[in-house]
Write an enzyme that holds these catalytic residues in place. Structure first.
Site, mmCIF file in Angstrom:
data_model
loop_
_atom_site.group_PDB
_atom_site.id
_atom_site.type_symbol
_atom_site.label_atom_id
_atom_site.label_comp_id
_atom_site.label_asym_id
_atom_site.label_seq_id
_atom_site.Cartn_x
_atom_site.Cartn_y
_atom_site.Cartn_z
ATOM 1 N N GLU A 54 0.849 -1.153 0.172
ATOM 2 C CA GLU A 54 -0.050 0.028 0.006
ATOM 3 C C GLU A 54 1.123 1.219 -0.170
ATOM 4 O O GLU A 54 0.736 2.167 -0.936
ATOM 5 C CB GLU A 54 -0.906 -0.025 1.033
ATOM 6 C CG GLU A 54 -1.923 -1.053 1.368
ATOM 7 C CD GLU A 54 -3.121 -1.140 0.266
ATOM 8 O OE1 GLU A 54 -3.173 -0.122 -0.522
ATOM 9 O OE2 GLU A 54 -3.625 -2.098 -0.022
ATOM 10 N N ASN A 58 1.345 3.865 -3.041
ATOM 11 C CA ASN A 58 1.044 5.234 -2.993
ATOM 12 C C ASN A 58 2.192 6.254 -3.325
ATOM 13 O O ASN A 58 1.915 7.192 -3.995
ATOM 14 C CB ASN A 58 0.590 5.325 -1.579
ATOM 15 C CG ASN A 58 -0.736 5.324 -1.287
ATOM 16 O OD1 ASN A 58 -1.566 4.878 -2.080
ATOM 17 N ND2 ASN A 58 -1.197 5.263 -0.007
ATOM 18 N N ARG A 113 -8.853 3.749 -8.410
ATOM 19 C CA ARG A 113 -8.309 3.415 -6.997
ATOM 20 C C ARG A 113 -9.588 3.306 -6.063
ATOM 21 O O ARG A 113 -10.629 3.767 -6.346
ATOM 22 C CB ARG A 113 -7.437 4.644 -6.457
ATOM 23 C CG ARG A 113 -6.454 5.020 -7.150
ATOM 24 C CD ARG A 113 -5.518 4.107 -7.862
ATOM 25 N NE ARG A 113 -5.025 3.114 -6.831
ATOM 26 C CZ ARG A 113 -4.234 1.908 -7.158
ATOM 27 N NH1 ARG A 113 -4.064 1.900 -8.604
ATOM 28 N NH2 ARG A 113 -3.772 1.266 -6.259
HETATM 29 N N1 LIG Z 1 2.701 9.154 -1.083
HETATM 30 C C1 LIG Z 1 1.969 9.966 -1.235
HETATM 31 N N2 LIG Z 1 2.023 11.059 -1.932
HETATM 32 C C2 LIG Z 1 1.042 11.779 -2.337
HETATM 33 N N3 LIG Z 1 -0.424 11.733 -2.011
HETATM 34 C C3 LIG Z 1 -0.524 10.396 -1.406
HETATM 35 C C4 LIG Z 1 0.233 9.565 -1.090
HETATM 36 N N4 LIG Z 1 -0.467 8.696 -0.639
HETATM 37 C C5 LIG Z 1 -1.461 8.869 -0.221
HETATM 38 N N5 LIG Z 1 -1.501 10.175 -1.081
HETATM 39 C C6 LIG Z 1 -3.183 10.667 -1.238
HETATM 40 O O1 LIG Z 1 -4.143 10.153 -0.250
HETATM 41 C C7 LIG Z 1 -5.109 9.683 -1.019
HETATM 42 C C8 LIG Z 1 -5.705 8.327 -0.144
HETATM 43 O O2 LIG Z 1 -4.644 7.486 -0.239
HETATM 44 P P1 LIG Z 1 -5.086 5.677 -0.056
HETATM 45 O O3 LIG Z 1 -4.025 4.707 -0.213
HETATM 46 O O4 LIG Z 1 -6.135 5.585 1.261
HETATM 47 O O5 LIG Z 1 -6.309 5.609 -1.233
HETATM 48 P P2 LIG Z 1 -5.752 5.447 -2.923
HETATM 49 O O6 LIG Z 1 -4.235 5.350 -3.056
HETATM 50 O O7 LIG Z 1 -6.503 6.701 -3.629
HETATM 51 O O8 LIG Z 1 -6.542 4.108 -3.288
HETATM 52 P P3 LIG Z 1 -6.204 2.700 -2.956
HETATM 53 O O9 LIG Z 1 -5.137 2.710 -1.948
HETATM 54 O O10 LIG Z 1 -7.239 2.060 -2.636
HETATM 55 O O11 LIG Z 1 -5.607 2.039 -4.469
HETATM 56 C C9 LIG Z 1 -4.691 9.258 -2.379
HETATM 57 O O12 LIG Z 1 -5.939 9.383 -3.286
HETATM 58 C C10 LIG Z 1 -3.621 10.565 -2.419
HETATM 59 O O13 LIG Z 1 -4.569 11.640 -2.921
HETATM 60 MG MG LIG Z 2 -3.464 3.849 -1.878
#
Ligand SMILES: Nc1ncnc2c1ncn2[C@@H]1O[C@H](COP(=O)(O)OP(=O)(O)OP(=O)(O)O)[C@@H](O)[C@H]1O
Ligand SMILES: [Mg+2]
Lengths: 154, 117
Positions: A54, A58, A113
């Site tokens: 995860e 990200n 996502r």
């Molecule tokens: N390393 C990062 N850099 C920049 N933004 C981030 C980062 N990690 C998370 N985010 C932001 O936080 C949001 C939520 O992250 P999360 O992992 O919960 O969901 P997601 O990645 O959008 O979907 P999924 O993990 O279910 O595929 C992301 O959509 C993004 O906008």
């Molecule tokens: Mg994610």
């Protein structure tokens, strides 16, 4: 330093790699191998692999917008029966952390996502913390106590 | 990486067996293969068989939810079967469990589809 008993055991590692999706599997297998010295159960290993996946995903898709020239850094530290893992990038950072951490929130719904990454990390680990600065990057800190398999058989 | 999609047609149902590790990297393969089969049009429903899926993360949830919506938009159904406890936990956490029918084997999934179609 002379105390080799399990309780006071310390160890650490650091791993850096290009922000390419094929490195996601490499990252989770490597961290799992490092943590295996604590003799974790299969369930614990699966949890750890999932949260690494995860956090690294990200960094690649949100931090670096899938640009493979970014660098993802993982460091892990074992103290006694606890493992602390840091996953960081020097990418876009997060503007609104509170919103980002909401279950089902995603800034990339068009990319299919599910918005579950942070919720999964929070649920699978004992401690979970996000530090982020827009334009500078994001660091995730997670901690979990490993119930050694040996303990289960006693 | 160690990941493989196996497709088997049974009348208007496509049995899709995911084998190995499903993450952001391998999710693309699932999307491309399933969308191609769905667009070609002889199938109404998909049974997603996860017996040999050894790892999955939120990227897997995303690609499964995406195919579910695509099929639903075409009046079809997607059901899931044979998931291990780790995958089941992700389904529960994300609420997918509530919107998709989950069976314990391909056989009961196919039987379930026959009843609803
Ligand atoms: N390393 C990062 N850099 C920049 N933004 C981030 C980062 N990690 C998370 N985010 C932001 O936080 C949001 C939520 O992250 P999360 O992992 O919960 O969901 P997601 O990645 O959008 O979907 P999924 O993990 O279910 O595929 C992301 O959509 C993004 O906008
Ligand atoms: Mg994610």
């Amino acid at each position: 330093m002379n105390d080799l008993s399990n309780k006071n055991q310390t160890n650490h590692m650091k791993l850096q790699f290009a922000s390419r999706s094929e490195n996601e599997a490499f990252a989770r297998v490597t961290v799992a191998a490092f943590v295996s010295q604590l003799d974790p159960t299969m369930d614990e290993l699966t949890d750890l692999k999932t949260v690494i996946s995860e956090a690294v995903t990200n960094s690649i898709i949100h931090g670096y917008d899938n640009n493979p020239s970014g660098v993802v850094t993982i460091s892990a530290e074992i103290v006694g029966e606890e493992v602390t893992i840091y996953v960081s990038d020097e990418g876009n950072g997060i503007e609104d952390l509170e919103m980002a951490r909401q279950p089902l929130y995603t800034s990339k719904p068009d990319m299919e996502r599910s918005g579950m990454g942070f919720t999964i990390m929070e649920n699978f680990m004992d401690e979970f913390e996000v530090n982020s600065e827009p334009g500078a990057g994001t660091t995730i800190r997670m901690k979990k106590r490993i119930e050694s398999k040996k303990a289960l058989y006693n | 990486m160690n990941f493989h999609v196996e497709l088997e047609h049974q009348r208007n149902v496509l049995i899709t067996r995911l084998k190995g590790e499903l993450d952001h990297h391998t999710a693309e393969l699932v999307r491309v293969q399933l969308d191609e089969a769905i667009q070609r049009g002889q199938i109404n429903h998909v049974v997603l068989s996860l017996k040999e899926l050894s790892f999955m993360d939120s990227s897997g949830l995303g690609v499964i939810l995406g195919r579910y919506k695509l099929l639903k938009g075409k009046g079809g159904k997607m059901v899931v079967c044979d998931m291990n406890p780790a995958v089941r936990r992700l389904f529960e956490l994300s609420g997918l469990f509530k919107i998709m029918n989950v069976y314990d084997s391909e056989h009961t999934a196919l039987t379930g589809l026959e009843v609803v179609s």
